[in-house]
Design a protein around this motif. Structure first.
Motif, mmCIF file in Angstrom:
data_model
loop_
_atom_site.group_PDB
_atom_site.id
_atom_site.type_symbol
_atom_site.label_atom_id
_atom_site.label_comp_id
_atom_site.label_asym_id
_atom_site.label_seq_id
_atom_site.Cartn_x
_atom_site.Cartn_y
_atom_site.Cartn_z
ATOM 1 N N LEU A 1 -15.061 49.803 -9.479
ATOM 2 C CA LEU A 1 -15.308 49.734 -10.297
ATOM 3 C C LEU A 1 -13.710 49.434 -11.292
ATOM 4 N N GLY A 2 -13.132 50.340 -10.272
ATOM 5 C CA GLY A 2 -11.509 51.298 -11.296
ATOM 6 C C GLY A 2 -10.958 49.847 -11.758
ATOM 7 N N GLY A 3 -11.001 48.906 -10.738
ATOM 8 C CA GLY A 3 -10.474 47.203 -11.370
ATOM 9 C C GLY A 3 -10.629 46.993 -12.332
ATOM 10 N N VAL B 1 -12.237 37.834 -11.963
ATOM 11 C CA VAL B 1 -11.623 38.110 -10.422
ATOM 12 C C VAL B 1 -12.049 39.522 -10.510
ATOM 13 N N SER B 2 -12.725 40.814 -11.238
ATOM 14 C CA SER B 2 -12.685 42.080 -10.442
ATOM 15 C C SER B 2 -14.115 42.200 -11.457
ATOM 16 N N LEU B 3 -15.160 40.576 -12.182
ATOM 17 C CA LEU B 3 -15.829 41.499 -12.557
ATOM 18 C C LEU B 3 -17.111 40.444 -10.957
ATOM 19 N N ALA B 4 -16.521 39.107 -10.398
ATOM 20 C CA ALA B 4 -17.334 38.743 -9.554
ATOM 21 C C ALA B 4 -16.862 39.701 -7.947
ATOM 22 N N SER B 5 -15.670 39.878 -8.372
ATOM 23 C CA SER B 5 -15.525 40.912 -7.148
ATOM 24 C C SER B 5 -16.689 42.347 -6.671
ATOM 25 N N LEU B 6 -16.550 42.708 -7.843
ATOM 26 C CA LEU B 6 -17.780 44.369 -8.004
ATOM 27 C C LEU B 6 -18.874 43.244 -7.859
ATOM 28 N N ALA B 7 -19.611 41.750 -7.735
ATOM 29 C CA ALA B 7 -20.642 41.759 -7.631
ATOM 30 C C ALA B 7 -20.787 41.317 -5.923
ATOM 31 N N TYR C 1 -3.318 43.206 -11.048
ATOM 32 C CA TYR C 1 -4.438 43.631 -11.889
ATOM 33 C C TYR C 1 -5.655 42.707 -11.653
ATOM 34 N N ILE C 2 -5.626 41.826 -10.308
ATOM 35 C CA ILE C 2 -6.212 41.155 -9.201
ATOM 36 C C ILE C 2 -6.867 42.458 -7.994
ATOM 37 N N THR C 3 -5.062 42.638 -7.505
ATOM 38 C CA THR C 3 -5.223 43.604 -6.425
ATOM 39 C C THR C 3 -6.700 44.648 -6.258
ATOM 40 N N GLY D 1 -10.996 46.331 -3.096
ATOM 41 C CA GLY D 1 -12.387 46.756 -2.992
ATOM 42 C C GLY D 1 -12.584 45.452 -1.668
ATOM 43 N N LEU D 2 -13.220 44.452 -2.452
ATOM 44 C CA LEU D 2 -13.363 43.036 -1.807
ATOM 45 C C LEU D 2 -13.620 43.732 -0.428
ATOM 46 N N GLY D 3 -12.428 43.485 0.146
ATOM 47 C CA GLY D 3 -11.714 43.316 1.359
ATOM 48 C C GLY D 3 -12.474 44.442 2.219
#
Length: 239
Positions: free
Chosen positions: A173-175, A217-223, A95-97, A102-104
């Motif tokens: 966003l999909g994550g 993880v998903s929200l931090a990556s989005l931010a 779920y974090i990939t 996206g962040l990478g």
């Protein structure tokens, strides 16, 4: 050949901020609109199962195969101890990939390496294709690869840039949506064997803790991804 490699590793200018914002809006609509999400979620599943597979290999497990299904679910099988750190790491990765991918991607775009990003995605898909064990999975990965290849080989720098930014936004966003769908299914008792529940049984830690980890993880990556692609909020407002 040298010219091709030179073009691939050359730095391309980022699209205008208006284009970056437009790609974010398109990605958001693809995530929020149910008909679009039913189709586009397949790409999140590819990333999800790819994350399981990579984590399994890195944690010393032997990868057996990957299956992708038309209902956008998937299954990654690996051999090794039925418990222990390898199983936990493999379970946590799915779920974090998409969000981390996206962040990478956002970080690579920030360096101006748009074509490099597209080629890296092609390499990852090619590696994943070797382990696909069903027809729908093969078709899904081949279609995704064909789209990325077409953009990277035939698209202008402007088209490549817009596509790459849209990809990064969509994964970010999909994550997030995929994680919230997970908890929604768990709340309705429709997913008793979800990744979070399986890890919870292995570690004897409540599954909701792992869902919370996925959310963070998903929200931090989005931010962070948003900051990389758009800059600080103050710059966006002043712009």
């Amino acid at each position: 050949m040298f010219d091709v490699l030179s073009d691939a590793f050359s730095r391309l200018p980022a699209p205008p901020r208006e284009v970056v914002i437009a790609t974010a809006v398109v990605a958001l609509l693809a995530v929020l609109l149910r008909p679009a999400w039913r189709v586009m979620r397949n790409f999140v599943t590819i990333a999800h199962e790819g994350g399981h597979a990579l984590a399994a290999v890195l944690s010393g497990r032997r990868l057996s195969g990957i299956r992708l299904h038309s209902d956008t679910s998937g299954l990654t099988l690996s051999k090794g101890r039925p418990n222990g750190l390898g199983m936990v790491v493999t379970g946590l990765a799915g779920y974090i990939t998409p969000s981390l991918l996206g962040l990478g991607a956002a970080a690579i775009l920030g360096a101006g390496r748009i074509t490099v990003l597209l080629w890296l995605l092609l390499l990852l898909l090619a590696a994943m294709l070797i382990m696909i064990r069903n027809v729908y999975g093969v078709v899904s990965v081949v279609v995704a690869g064909a789209i990325i290849f077409g953009v990277s080989w035939f698209g202008s720098p402007q088209v490549q840039g817009a596509f790459a930014y849209a990809f990064s936004w969509f994964m970010l966003l999909g994550g997030v949506r995929a994680v919230f769908e997970l908890q929604q299914s768990r709340f309705r008792r429709q997913a008793p064997n979800s990744d979070a529940d399986q890890i919870g049984r292995l570690t004897r830690v409540p599954a909701i803790i792992y869902v919370a980890f996925f959310v963070v993880v998903s929200l931090a990556s989005l931010a962070f991804g948003t900051r990389l692609m758009l800059g600080p909020v103050s710059d966006l407002i002043s712009g």
